[in-house]
Design a protein around this motif. Structure first.
Motif, mmCIF file in Angstrom:
data_model
loop_
_atom_site.group_PDB
_atom_site.id
_atom_site.type_symbol
_atom_site.label_atom_id
_atom_site.label_comp_id
_atom_site.label_asym_id
_atom_site.label_seq_id
_atom_site.Cartn_x
_atom_site.Cartn_y
_atom_site.Cartn_z
ATOM 1 N N ARG A 189 0.818 -1.214 0.000
ATOM 2 C CA ARG A 189 0.000 0.000 0.000
ATOM 3 C C ARG A 189 0.856 1.269 0.000
ATOM 4 O O ARG A 189 0.440 2.315 -0.510
ATOM 5 C CB ARG A 189 -0.932 -0.024 1.226
ATOM 6 N N THR A 190 2.054 1.196 0.577
ATOM 7 C CA THR A 190 2.874 2.402 0.722
ATOM 8 C C THR A 190 4.034 2.470 -0.268
ATOM 9 O O THR A 190 4.808 3.424 -0.239
ATOM 10 C CB THR A 190 3.447 2.484 2.148
ATOM 11 N N SER A 215 4.334 3.196 -3.379
ATOM 12 C CA SER A 215 4.420 4.357 -4.274
ATOM 13 C C SER A 215 4.969 5.584 -3.567
ATOM 14 O O SER A 215 5.554 6.472 -4.199
ATOM 15 C CB SER A 215 3.045 4.665 -4.880
ATOM 16 N N ASP A 228 2.626 13.171 -12.695
ATOM 17 C CA ASP A 228 1.512 13.358 -11.769
ATOM 18 C C ASP A 228 1.226 14.830 -11.532
ATOM 19 O O ASP A 228 0.061 15.253 -11.461
ATOM 20 C CB ASP A 228 1.809 12.661 -10.436
ATOM 21 N N SER A 250 -9.959 7.532 -0.920
ATOM 22 C CA SER A 250 -9.690 6.261 -1.585
ATOM 23 C C SER A 250 -10.969 5.671 -2.168
ATOM 24 O O SER A 250 -12.084 6.159 -1.903
ATOM 25 C CB SER A 250 -9.084 5.270 -0.592
ATOM 26 N N LYS A 290 -10.681 8.014 -7.637
ATOM 27 C CA LYS A 290 -10.237 8.325 -9.001
ATOM 28 C C LYS A 290 -8.777 8.749 -9.070
ATOM 29 O O LYS A 290 -8.270 9.074 -10.143
ATOM 30 C CB LYS A 290 -11.126 9.428 -9.596
ATOM 31 N N THR A 291 -8.108 8.791 -7.933
ATOM 32 C CA THR A 291 -6.698 9.182 -7.908
ATOM 33 C C THR A 291 -5.884 8.138 -7.160
ATOM 34 O O THR A 291 -6.388 7.479 -6.246
ATOM 35 C CB THR A 291 -6.495 10.537 -7.205
ATOM 36 N N ASN A 292 -4.612 7.999 -7.546
ATOM 37 C CA ASN A 292 -3.699 7.211 -6.722
ATOM 38 C C ASN A 292 -3.059 8.157 -5.702
ATOM 39 O O ASN A 292 -3.370 9.358 -5.655
ATOM 40 C CB ASN A 292 -2.652 6.496 -7.580
ATOM 41 N N ILE A 293 -2.161 7.627 -4.883
ATOM 42 C CA ILE A 293 -1.585 8.427 -3.805
ATOM 43 C C ILE A 293 -0.841 9.642 -4.337
ATOM 44 O O ILE A 293 -1.010 10.769 -3.836
ATOM 45 C CB ILE A 293 -0.639 7.559 -2.948
ATOM 46 N N GLN A 327 -1.154 11.182 -7.238
ATOM 47 C CA GLN A 327 -2.074 12.137 -7.872
ATOM 48 C C GLN A 327 -2.821 12.939 -6.810
ATOM 49 O O GLN A 327 -3.035 14.151 -6.973
ATOM 50 C CB GLN A 327 -3.056 11.390 -8.773
#
Length: 354
Positions: free
Chosen positions: A44-45, A47, A171, A233, A257-260, A262
């Motif tokens: 999960r972390t 990125s 990003d 999330s 709709k976004t990752n971390i 973004q």
């Protein structure tokens, strides 16, 4: 201390905890620009860490994946551990800083042949460590300061204390393009009514009520003439939709709709980010964004924004808070520490930050 050539960091907790270690990465590179840093984190972390300019290699340890293999075959489980340990052993690390308070992570550091193994000895779990820092809990100072004690133990100067997050050009440009395409004409306030995944099914204990966020958003539009974005999330999508449905105004909903990275890039563009206690707060802080955070059972001086420059916190003045101590939350059915925070209390803080 002697110059270590290769250092391994282990932190298998959530996003906020991983970001709390970033001042260590920065200071290690300031002390020795040639040091190579490896990092063990969960999926999960990853990125957050893999783009960090101070980190040379990332190893993913996902406990659930190991547990699934164990359920199917103990032999396959030990093969998986052996392969994981060997991958680390091949890098010949001189020292490990283990923040995980976990006997198993100390064990695989020992199995990997890392000579100097420093970590928190919490509840006597540090049996494989040889440079221990005794810990009963995070109580009297910010978590970042507890983490920086690792450097102090090795006489490494602490010259930088800011959290850091490296947002890639793609990003950042994507966030700018999104804002331009949406044709936002007013300042943007980002509201994140969730709080990340770290408390799992108990996450609602850290959430200001959705109806309060909705009323706050409408008052922000009315008083400050701003546009509202709702972010979070995918698991918080329903919560964001609930806030939207309770609003009179029309926000832009980006939950799921976004990752971390973004999310971090968009938070940087916003005039203000209003968030609950949790990982999204620390993502925004690390990105250099301005934040106003709402804290309930958790001590804001221990787990809050670090540092406070450009950030503020809203709390309720009641005798029973903070009730989250030494990694345990008190049994509570009323959550008055959040319910007693009035919309007007938050609005006053917003006015000071805008």
């Amino acid at each position: 201390m002697r110059q270590f050539k290769k250092i391994l960091i282990i932190n298998i907790f959530g996003i906020g905890d991983v970001l709390f270690t970033t001042p260590i990465l920065t200071n290690l590179k300031i002390y020795n620009k040639d040091v190579q840093i490896g990092y063990v984190c969960n999926r999960r972390t990853v990125s957050v860490i893999e783009q960090h300019p101070c980190v040379d290699q990332v190893f993913i340890y996902e406990r659930d994946e190991f547990n699934e293999v164990y359920k199917k075959s103990k032999i396959a489980f030990w093969r998986k551990i052996k392969a994981f340990v060997q991958e680390i052993k091949n890098e010949h690390y001189d020292v490990v800083f283990d923040f995980s308070m976990n006997t198993f992570t100390g064990f695989f550091a020992w199995m990997a042949g890392i000579a100097v193994r420093s970590g928190f000895d919490y509840k006597k779990r540090g049996i494989f460590l040889n440079k221990k820092i005794l810990l009963e809990g995070f109580d009297d100072k910010h978590v970042v300061e507890y983490y920086l004690d690792f450097l102090r133990k090795f006489n490494i100067p602490v010259k930088e204390t800011r959290l850091s997050l490296s947002i890639g050009e793609k990003d950042q440009q994507g966030a700018l393009d999104y804002i331009e395409n949406k044709n936002f004409k007013k300042p943007i306030i980002n509201i994140m009514p969730g709080g990340g995944a770290s408390w799992g099914k108990d996450a609602y204990y850290k959430r200001w009520p959705a109806e309060n966020f909705a009323k706050l958003a409408d008052k922000l539009i009315e008083k400050f003439s701003v546009d509202i974005i709702l972010m979070g999330s995918l698991q918080e999508k329903e919560l964001c939709q609930q806030v939207e449905s309770l609003m009179k105004g029309r926000p832009t909903v980006l939950c799921g709709k976004t990752n971390i990275m973004q999310l971090a890039a968009l938070s940087r563009i916003c005039a203000l980010n209003i968030v609950n206690d949790g990982g999204p707060l620390h993502i925004a802080v690390s990105a250099g964004s301005k934040t106003l955070s709402i804290f309930g059972p958790v001590n804001e001086y221990v787990y809050g924004p670090y540092s406070r420059e450009g950030h503020d916190v809203v709390t309720a003045d009641i005798a029973c808070r903070p009730c989250y101590r030494r990694f345990r939350r008190a049994s509570c059915t009323h959550i008055s520490c959040l319910k007693n925070i009035k919309i007007e209390d938050v609005l006053r803080k917003v006015e000071n930050l805008l």
